[in-house]
Design a protein around this motif. Structure first.
Motif, PDB file in Angstrom:
ATOM      1  N   TYR A  84      46.817  29.068  43.165  1.00  0.00           N
ATOM      2  CA  TYR A  84      46.857  30.317  43.924  1.00  0.00           C
ATOM      3  C   TYR A  84      48.309  30.714  44.158  1.00  0.00           C
ATOM      4  N   ARG A 122      51.510  34.735  48.640  1.00  0.00           N
ATOM      5  CA  ARG A 122      51.466  36.131  49.063  1.00  0.00           C
ATOM      6  C   ARG A 122      52.160  36.245  50.412  1.00  0.00           C
ATOM      7  N   TYR A 148      51.243  33.159  52.396  1.00  0.00           N
ATOM      8  CA  TYR A 148      49.934  32.525  52.214  1.00  0.00           C
ATOM      9  C   TYR A 148      49.771  32.155  50.747  1.00  0.00           C
ATOM     10  N   GLY A 149      48.926  31.150  50.502  1.00  0.00           N
ATOM     11  CA  GLY A 149      48.653  30.734  49.134  1.00  0.00           C
ATOM     12  C   GLY A 149      49.656  29.695  48.666  1.00  0.00           C
ATOM     13  N   ASN A 209      36.191  36.512  41.809  1.00  0.00           N
ATOM     14  CA  ASN A 209      36.606  35.990  43.117  1.00  0.00           C
ATOM     15  C   ASN A 209      37.989  35.352  43.045  1.00  0.00           C
ATOM     16  N   MET A 210      38.262  34.629  41.959  1.00  0.00           N
ATOM     17  CA  MET A 210      39.587  34.034  41.796  1.00  0.00           C
ATOM     18  C   MET A 210      40.661  35.109  41.693  1.00  0.00           C
ATOM     19  N   LYS A 211      40.379  36.156  40.937  1.00  0.00           N
ATOM     20  CA  LYS A 211      41.344  37.244  40.766  1.00  0.00           C
ATOM     21  C   LYS A 211      41.587  37.972  42.082  1.00  0.00           C
ATOM     22  N   LYS A 212      40.519  38.130  42.891  1.00  0.00           N
ATOM     23  CA  LYS A 212      40.620  38.839  44.165  1.00  0.00           C
ATOM     24  C   LYS A 212      41.561  38.112  45.131  1.00  0.00           C
ATOM     25  N   TYR A 213      41.535  36.784  45.106  1.00  0.00           N
ATOM     26  CA  TYR A 213      42.353  36.009  46.051  1.00  0.00           C
ATOM     27  C   TYR A 213      43.615  35.443  45.412  1.00  0.00           C
ATOM     28  N   GLY A 214      43.972  35.953  44.243  1.00  0.00           N
ATOM     29  CA  GLY A 214      45.231  35.567  43.615  1.00  0.00           C
ATOM     30  C   GLY A 214      45.198  34.221  42.932  1.00  0.00           C
ATOM     31  N   GLY A 215      44.026  33.778  42.517  1.00  0.00           N
ATOM     32  CA  GLY A 215      43.915  32.492  41.843  1.00  0.00           C
ATOM     33  C   GLY A 215      43.869  32.647  40.332  1.00  0.00           C
TER      34      GLY A 215
END
Length: 437
Positions: free
Chosen positions: A249, A252, A259-260, A345-351
């Motif tokens: 991740y 951010r 975060y991340g 979902n991974m793309k949404k949270y920067g993964g």
């Protein structure tokens, strides 16, 4: 495992939960031995030793803890609940309303659970009616001379009372499972399933010993125990096996905080489908024999089905069983794991997966890996399910009574591992609480 239980009994809170769970188990096993109203218990006992418990009937007998052929108040066991859960899980993929409820979190899950309860009661009525009708006609024990006398009073009123009793028994079993989940050690329905299967082991093992011919049956008995230990070791090894997909991740900045920047993984189990493909394949293969049984046809197709699909040691039956398990393993994995949703979902949270671009390439990579590991998982399931037929081919009719069958071992090992993990997590939580104090 035994160490975890010993430590749990030393903890007052966990000891109460374990004793409560044991009390519920005792009530469940008592209900499995109380005959339903209108059933002649003596004649049932005369026929029970001659019963052929193969196919779907054997599956239901196993999940009821031996209560099905005894025609008790808990005769249906947890099979209606299992069927309802599988149906709702399949419908979640098809019906948008159920899919939306699944994404709503705890409130949506509670609603789906309520639908599962309603469907369980409806299925219990259908299965109870079928069981009572089969018992009244004498078809439940086809080789027994007094099979049609099990239910002496064949009036409509008695039939309705028996169906209502069995439906209420299923609802009570469902309630007992939820009590274990809420006030016991968790996984209530799984634990009742575990107890139902384990309760049939002593009788099945002794039947193999009694039917054996080498050293008064002790050679066969020891061989079965040895096969059981080998299968348990194999199942534990494969059930714990997983492919870990690394996920990184990105950092951010939100305000002055970052975060991340963490790394984790997606665990993809080798046996992602669990025991569901075996249940599907067993149920589907029982349908041709059921059609022949109720049609009473003497045509060529009926004779062919009787010769090849009634006995489980027939080559055509074994080949069909093997192929169906492999097919349903891929089918269930395809509907239970959505690579596109995971990638979004991974793309949404920067993964992202290192070396793989986010979005569509990630979904294609996950699908590729899942297909690769599902092949050995499906073959393993098919081989485990065929062990009773292959291992006991020379033991003289003990195939149907082999206790270490694929379905039973998969469930017992899976539930056992999950229960131990649950207890250890609660012990660890209390150790942290003691440290903080």
């Amino acid at each position: 495992m035994f160490t975890a239980f010993a430590r749990a009994f030393k903890t007052p809170d966990l000891r109460k939960k374990l004793l409560f769970t044991l009390g519920i188990i005792v009530i469940y096993r008592l209900g499995a031995h109380i005959p339903a109203p209108g059933v002649d218990y003596t004649k049932v006992q005369q026929c029970i030793d001659q019963a052929d418990s193969g196919g779907l009937l054997g599956l239901m007998q196993m999940f009821s803890g031996g209560a099905l052929l005894q025609i008790t108040i808990f005769a249906l066991g947890i099979m209606p609940y299992i069927t309802a859960s599988i149906i709702l899980q399949l419908l979640t993929v098809v019906i948008p309303r159920l899919e939306a409820l699944k994404k709503e979190g705890q409130s949506g899950t509670a609603k789906i659970t309520q639908y599962t309860r309603y469907l369980t009661v409806a299925l219990a009525v259908l299965q109870g009616t079928g069981l009572v009708a089969t018992a009244r006609s004498g078809a439940l024990f086809q080789n027994c001379t007094v099979g049609d006398q099990i239910v002496a009073d064949k009036s409509v009123f008695t039939t309705i009372i028996m169906v209502i009793t069995m439906t209420a028994g299923t609802a009570a079993v469902m309630w007992l499972g939820e009590l274990i989940t809420d006030r016991g050690i968790g996984n209530g329905m799984s634990i009742l399933m575990f107890i139902s299967i384990a309760a049939t082991f002593p009788g099945a093992l002794w039947a193999i010993k009694e039917s054996g011919k080498l050293a008064d049956g002790w050679i066969e008995f020891g061989t079965v125990i040895l096969i059981g230990f080998v299968m348990v070791g194999l199942v534990v090894f494969v059930e714990q096996a997983q492919r870990r997909i690394p996920v990184q991740y990105a950092k951010r900045m939100i305000g002055r905080r970052s975060y991340g920047g963490t790394s984790t993984y997606i665990p993809l189990k080798v046996n992602q489908a669990g025991v569901i493909p075996v249940i599907f394949a067993s149920s589907l293969l029982y349908i041709p024999a059921l059609i022949v049984q109720f049609s009473n046809s003497k045509a060529g197709w009926a004779t062919w089905i009787t010769d090849n699909f009634v006995q489980q040691n027939e080559p055509i039956y074994m080949a069909a069983y093997f192929l169906l398990i492999v097919f349903f393993a891929f089918f269930y994995v395809a509907i239970s794991f959505n690579p596109d949703e995971v990638a979004d979902n991974m793309k949404k949270y920067g993964g992202f997966i290192p070396g793989i671009r986010a979005g569509r390439p990630t979904a294609e990579y996950l699908s590729y890996v899942l297909n690769r590991i599902t092949w050995p998982g499906s073959l393993y399931l098919a081989l485990i399910a065929l062990v009773p037929t292959m291992a006991l081919a020379g033991f003289g009719g003990a195939n149907a009574n082999f206790p270490f069958g694929g379905t039973s071992i998969l469930i017992i090992v899976g539930v056992g591992l999950e229960t131990v993990k649950q207890i250890e997590s609660q012990l660890q939580q209390r150790n942290y609480e003691g440290f903080l104090r």
